[in-house]
Motif scaffolding. Structure first.
Motif, PDB file in Angstrom:
ATOM      1  N   ALA A   1     -70.342   7.700  10.310  1.00  0.00           N
ATOM      2  CA  ALA A   1     -69.246   8.641  10.084  1.00  0.00           C
ATOM      3  C   ALA A   1     -69.485   9.454   8.815  1.00  0.00           C
ATOM      4  O   ALA A   1     -69.189  10.656   8.758  1.00  0.00           O
ATOM      5  N   LEU A   2     -70.040   8.803   7.784  1.00  0.00           N
ATOM      6  CA  LEU A   2     -70.376   9.544   6.562  1.00  0.00           C
ATOM      7  C   LEU A   2     -71.407  10.638   6.838  1.00  0.00           C
ATOM      8  O   LEU A   2     -71.302  11.755   6.320  1.00  0.00           O
ATOM      9  N   VAL A   3     -72.414  10.315   7.639  1.00  0.00           N
ATOM     10  CA  VAL A   3     -73.435  11.307   7.982  1.00  0.00           C
ATOM     11  C   VAL A   3     -72.786  12.512   8.664  1.00  0.00           C
ATOM     12  O   VAL A   3     -73.064  13.673   8.327  1.00  0.00           O
ATOM     13  N   ARG A   4     -71.909  12.250   9.610  1.00  0.00           N
ATOM     14  CA  ARG A   4     -71.299  13.342  10.364  1.00  0.00           C
ATOM     15  C   ARG A   4     -70.352  14.167   9.486  1.00  0.00           C
ATOM     16  O   ARG A   4     -70.273  15.399   9.633  1.00  0.00           O
ATOM     17  N   LEU A   5     -69.644  13.504   8.584  1.00  0.00           N
ATOM     18  CA  LEU A   5     -68.817  14.252   7.636  1.00  0.00           C
ATOM     19  C   LEU A   5     -69.697  15.107   6.725  1.00  0.00           C
ATOM     20  O   LEU A   5     -69.338  16.249   6.378  1.00  0.00           O
TER      21      LEU A   5
ATOM     22  N   ARG B   1     -72.492  12.532   0.483  1.00  0.00           N
ATOM     23  CA  ARG B   1     -72.212  11.679   1.643  1.00  0.00           C
ATOM     24  C   ARG B   1     -73.501  11.190   2.294  1.00  0.00           C
ATOM     25  O   ARG B   1     -73.603  10.031   2.719  1.00  0.00           O
ATOM     26  N   PHE B   2     -74.503  12.066   2.397  1.00  0.00           N
ATOM     27  CA  PHE B   2     -75.782  11.626   2.950  1.00  0.00           C
ATOM     28  C   PHE B   2     -76.374  10.500   2.104  1.00  0.00           C
ATOM     29  O   PHE B   2     -76.908   9.522   2.630  1.00  0.00           O
TER      30      PHE B   2
ATOM     31  N   ALA C   1     -75.514  18.203  14.612  1.00  0.00           N
ATOM     32  CA  ALA C   1     -74.892  16.920  14.946  1.00  0.00           C
ATOM     33  C   ALA C   1     -75.304  16.525  16.337  1.00  0.00           C
ATOM     34  O   ALA C   1     -75.030  17.225  17.286  1.00  0.00           O
ATOM     35  N   ARG C   2     -75.947  15.416  16.451  1.00  0.00           N
ATOM     36  CA  ARG C   2     -76.354  14.930  17.763  1.00  0.00           C
ATOM     37  C   ARG C   2     -76.439  13.425  17.713  1.00  0.00           C
ATOM     38  O   ARG C   2     -76.403  12.802  16.654  1.00  0.00           O
TER      39      ARG C   2
END
Length: 994
Positions: free
Chosen positions: A793-797, A813-814, A987-988
């Motif tokens: 979820a952090l990656v996507r944010l 976040r990354f 995003a995938r």
């Protein structure tokens, strides 16, 4: 006045040699559509869709009427030309030979049927001279773009055919410069490379021919990860050995040669086995033969129709003739039984197209989701090929129309009980009507099947033929029974049949045209042993077209030996047909008759028990195969190749079981079977079957109120829609699943759906809503103590932050996610996050560490055969190489990734990768090829509704100026995001995503 029309270049019209003003671009689009469909009506809504696409204005209908009115005025006075309204839509009546497209196709059809190479060369030259540029020059709609690609493929196929003819004529010297230029434009085309190699060799340049082979072998390895095909490898060996067979053919050899199929084309040979003891039908066979050799200058017919009553022998005649003429169709033969009169399982058009595309070499994930898109791809695949397409047992024009090729080089042969008048009226089909066998031919068939007994009792044989209504199907069944009972005279058998016919309560008092056939069926059935009779009845309940021996054993509840004995009895009686690989099938009339008998004689609990055993068999087989393909532990419980072969062979039956189970009350079987198969179908199975199976599970779960299974099936169906690029449907399906999971109190599943729903919002350009869904997912993952989910979820944010231009928060976040993955020891995800950091243009990244982990990931996923993960790793590695300024390596990784993404059907990631490749190529100093990649990305992004990738594509095409740049800026502004940096992060699904 004479009129001429053109679409092979700018859309134009000339009357008596004078150019006609066709108005503005949209009006010319309307004429272009009508010219392509000349002589066929086009519905108004279809015209609007083709001319405006999804951007049709509210008053499109009124505008269309206005354009048509002006076009009528423009062509007024031209003899034989009229735009009129028909019941089916708007129709342009015009001599097809007055339209350059249809003249081109006719000339190519004549060239491919020419008796000499000189004639063929002249005809091909005339055909190619009709081209003035790209079709519909200056016009651009989605339909025109797709049709343009199809027509350019036809032109390329014509050029290749012309090259072959000129090589046979010994004109290799004059052809070589054009071949060299074409090879530079199409470096991966093996047929073209072979032509260039042969021309070089015949010009005495053996070393150059060898070098040409080495170049394409290297290119294929680099770009596609494959080797040259067997035809090209064989040619190379012949060149190295100076094979005399490579000399210019003699005049005699040239006279008998045909235009060869492309070396890389898939050559299907799907015809069923020829019919045993075929008798008569000489007139009908002659009529069919004439279709291949028409009188005068008319080209060969493209559609033929065999019609007649059930059991009259349409399929047998079609198969017999198809085998007789198969050599006239060197590019292969396609066959399908459409089961048009099967009340339970007629073949859907979409499924038929998927089967044909698979046979033509299109990989499952590359098969488009919609019927119209599949039909377009099917026509494109057939362009330039000379093939026979046999559509057996069709019920309606609607069932066969999408299966018609768009090229005159193919012949379609249709069999149907219906007259299919629309095929004759609209498509110019030639109908051959089959009547009952003449008495002499009926007796002849009996003689072939039961021998001299026919000559000993000619009157009884004639009565037997009459009792069988002189229908070949009934005659064969009666003959098999007579052959089994050699101690009984034909006269006694005829008397017995007459008694059965009087007593048969299945006869329709209103005059069933199949009554006499049913009487024969009854006669044969009544003489079966009880076990074989029960097997015959239960086989009528099987939902699929074929059944393997093991499935029959499960259905009837018998052991292998007993099942084999009973099937042998039914096979000898011609009530079932034995096929390849231990599979059995039934004529549709017999299937319907068997099902009627089962409903009459087998109590409902026994029928249900039989189908339950069958469905248990398929569920157990699927469970075992999936456990082998995706083992839970280190030990693999079976042979993966065997498991994969079983699933591939049974896929149609498994889908039929799910459909039938959902419709008739086997709900748990449908739910369990769909859940078991999903991972296999999602990873690479045909999308159409994946959707069918999963949607059946949704229906079944709703029927029994199983909310947990319904939510799971909805989540899976959403994933399929997302994979196909059907983003709005995916979002709707995910939301329905989300409501159910929240009601069920399953936070782990709810978090996964929230994350996936966020990914759909991301693709649709709604970043605020995507962030909201990601934040809710992160909260749930945190409450569950799921560090992997929290990191994801952090990656996507972070991706949302990067997209909105906040690099600082994205990097933070990354980095947090990277620390979590390091603690978890998840090196795959660590490599992915490092690649995302590398894509941030103003942030330093550990490029060496990222490359090391990605190379490690690539090696692992390749060993596991995970093509999805491999494609993603390649795109990530391309980002690293681009940051290292190793542009050639980055482009190579992206090209290999695109091959894989097309195979698995990940259209959203494909659009991303195309834009990435365009940006890399532009940086490498190849603006022309860069724009071509962005053009493909734009078309794909528009199809799936990914506006950000549309903007990136417009940006790349614009190259700093023009309307494309304005369009890109507008989309960026609408999305409230800054312009895309090079290799923008996307995003995938990660390889480890559940």
């Amino acid at each position: 006045m004479t009129a001429e029309f053109g679409v092979l270049g700018a859309v134009e019209a000339r009357i008596d040699g004078r150019s006609v003003d066709l108005g503005h671009a949209r009006q010319r689009c309307v004429l272009g559509v009508l010219l392509v469909e000349a002589g066929r009506p086009v519905a108004a809504d279809q015209l609007i869709e083709r001319v405006w696409g999804e951007r049709a204005p509210q008053r499109a209908t009124g505008a269309l009427y206005s354009y048509l009115s002006r076009l009528r005025g423009a062509v007024a006075g031209a003899g034989g030309v009229e735009i009129r309204r028909d019941p089916g839509g708007y129709l342009l009546t015009v001599d097809p030979q007055a339209v350059d497209l249809h003249r081109f196709r006719r000339l190519m059809t004549l060239a491919r049927a020419a008796e000499s190479d000189r004639s063929a060369a002249a005809l091909i030259e005339q055909a190619l001279d009709l081209w003035r540029g790209d079709p519909f020059g200056g016009l651009d709609t989605r339909w025109l773009s797709a049709t343009r690609r199809t027509l350019l493929s036809e032109r390329f196929a014509a050029e290749l055919d012309g090259n072959d003819v000129l090589l046979r004529l010994g004109r290799h010297g004059e052809l070589l410069p054009a071949l060299s230029a074409a090879v530079a434009e199409h470096p991966l085309d093996e047929r073209l490379a072979g032509q260039a190699m042969l021309a070089l060799y015949r010009c005495g340049r053996q070393a150059d021919a060898d070098e040409r082979y080495r170049r394409i072998r290297s290119s294929l390895a680099d770009e596609l990860g494959s080797d040259p095909g067997p035809e090209l490898r064989r040619l190379h060996q012949q060149i190295l050995a100076a094979d005399p067979a490579l000399a210019v053919p003699s005049l005699e050899a040239r006279a008998s040669s045909a235009v060869p199929v492309a070396a890389t084309a898939s050559v299907p040979a799907q015809l069923p086995a020829d019919v045993r003891a075929f008798t008569g039908r000489t007139g009908e066979l002659t009529a069919l033969d004439r279709l291949l050799a028409p009188d005068g200058d008319e080209p060969p017919l493209t559609v033929a129709l065999l019609s007649g009553t059930a059991g009259v022998g349409k399929s047998a005649l079609a198969v017999r003739w198809a085998h007789r003429v198969r050599e006239s169709f060197p590019d292969g033969q396609l066959y399908i039984n459409l089961r048009g009169y099967d009340a339970e399982q007629p073949v859907a058009v979409a499924d038929a197209l998927a089967g044909f595309l698979t046979a033509l070499g299109v990989r499952g994930p590359e098969i488009p989701p919609g019927t119209d898109e599949r039909a377009a791809r099917y026509r494109s695949e057939l362009t330039g090929r000379r093939m026979l397409v046999l559509l057996d047992n069709a019920s309606s024009v609607e069932q066969v129309r999408p299966l018609l090729p768009g090229t005159g080089s193919c012949l379609v042969l249709i069999t149907s009980r219906d007259s299919l008048r629309g095929m004759v009226a609209v498509h110019g089909a030639e109908r051959v009507n089959l009547d009952l066998l003449p008495p002499a031919d009926a007796a002849g068939l009996l003689r072939k099947l039961i021998g001299v007994r026919v000559d000993r009792e000619p009157e009884a044989a004639a009565e037997l033929a009459a009792a069988c209504a002189r229908l070949p199907l009934a005659l064969r069944i009666a003959a098999e029974l007579a052959a089994e009972r050699t101690d009984v005279s034909l006269s006694e058998l005829v008397a017995e049949l007459g008694d059965h016919q009087m007593r048969l309560d299945l006869l329709d008092a209103g005059g069933d045209p199949h009554a006499e056939v049913r009487a024969v069926f009854s006669w044969s059935y009544q003489n079966l042993p009880s076990g074989a009779a029960r097997t015959f009845r239960l086989l009528g309940l099987h939902p699929g077209e074929t059944a393997h021996f093991d499935a029959v054993a499960a259905l009837i509840g018998a052991g292998d030996g007993e099942t084999r004995r009973l099937l042998d009895v039914l096979t000898r009686a011609s009530l079932v047909q034995a096929g390849r690989g231990g599979r059995y099938t039934m004529h549709d009339l017999l299937r319907a008759y068997a099902a009627e008998l089962a409903a009459r004689h087998d109590p409902e609990p026994e029928r249900r028990a039989a189908l339950t055993r069958l469905f248990d068999h398929y569920l157990a087989g699927a469970t075992t195969a999936m456990a082998t393909l995706y083992p839970a532990g280190e030990e693999v419980p079976g042979d993966p190749d065997t498991a994969r072969s079983w699933i591939e062979a049974e896929r149609p039956n498994l889908a039929a079981v799910c459909t039938s189970g959902a419709a008739h009350g086997w709900y748990q079987h449908t739910i369990d079977l769909a859940a078991t198969l999903f991972r296999y179908l999602d990873a690479g199975g045909p999308v159409t079957e994946a959707v069918t199976v999963t949607a059946s599970a949704v229906t079944a779960a709703r029927a029994v109120g199983d909310h947990a299974s319904q939510a799971r099936a909805l989540a899976n169906l959403g994933r399929l829609h997302r994979r196909q690029g059907r983003l709005h449907e995916a979002a709707e399906t995910y939301r329905e699943a989300l409501v159910l999971y929240a009601r069920l109190g399953e936070p782990a599943a709810e978090a996964l759906v929230l994350r996936n729903l966020g990914s759909v919002d991301w693709r649709l350009g709604d970043y605020r809503r995507a962030a909201d869904h990601y934040l809710r997912a992160r909260t749930l993952f945190g409450e569950l103590g799921d560090d992997a989910g929290r990191a994801d979820a952090l990656v996507r944010l972070g991706l949302v932050d990067a997209r909105l231009g906040d690099e600082t928060r994205a990097a933070r976040r990354f980095t947090s996610a990277l620390e979590l993955y390091a603690e978890l020891g998840d090196r795959f995800s660590e490599a992915y996050v490092l690649s995302l950091l590398a894509r941030l243009p103003h942030r330093p990244a550990s490029l060496d560490r990222a490359a090391e982990l990605l190379e490690e990931s690539l090696a692992t996923v390749r060993r596991n055969g995970d093509r999805t993960a491999e494609a993603y790793a390649l795109t990530d590695l391309a980002a690293i190489e681009a940051r290292r300024d190793r542009l050639a390596e980055a482009a190579g990784h992206l090209r290999r990734a695109l091959v894989l993404l097309r195979r698995i059907g990940d259209r959203a990631s494909e659009a991303e990768a195309l834009n990435d490749l365009g940006q890399v190529l532009l940086a490498a100093g190849d603006p022309s090829e860069a724009r071509a990649q962005h053009g493909q990305a734009l078309e794909l992004a528009e199809e799936i509704g990914d506006r950000y990738e549309q903007a990136r594509a417009h940006d790349g095409i614009a190259d700093g100026a023009g309307p494309h740049l304005e369009r890109a800026r507008k989309i960026y502004a609408d999305l409230e995001v800054p312009a895309a940096p090079t290799l923008s992060p996307g995003a995938r699904r990660r390889p480890t995503e559940p």
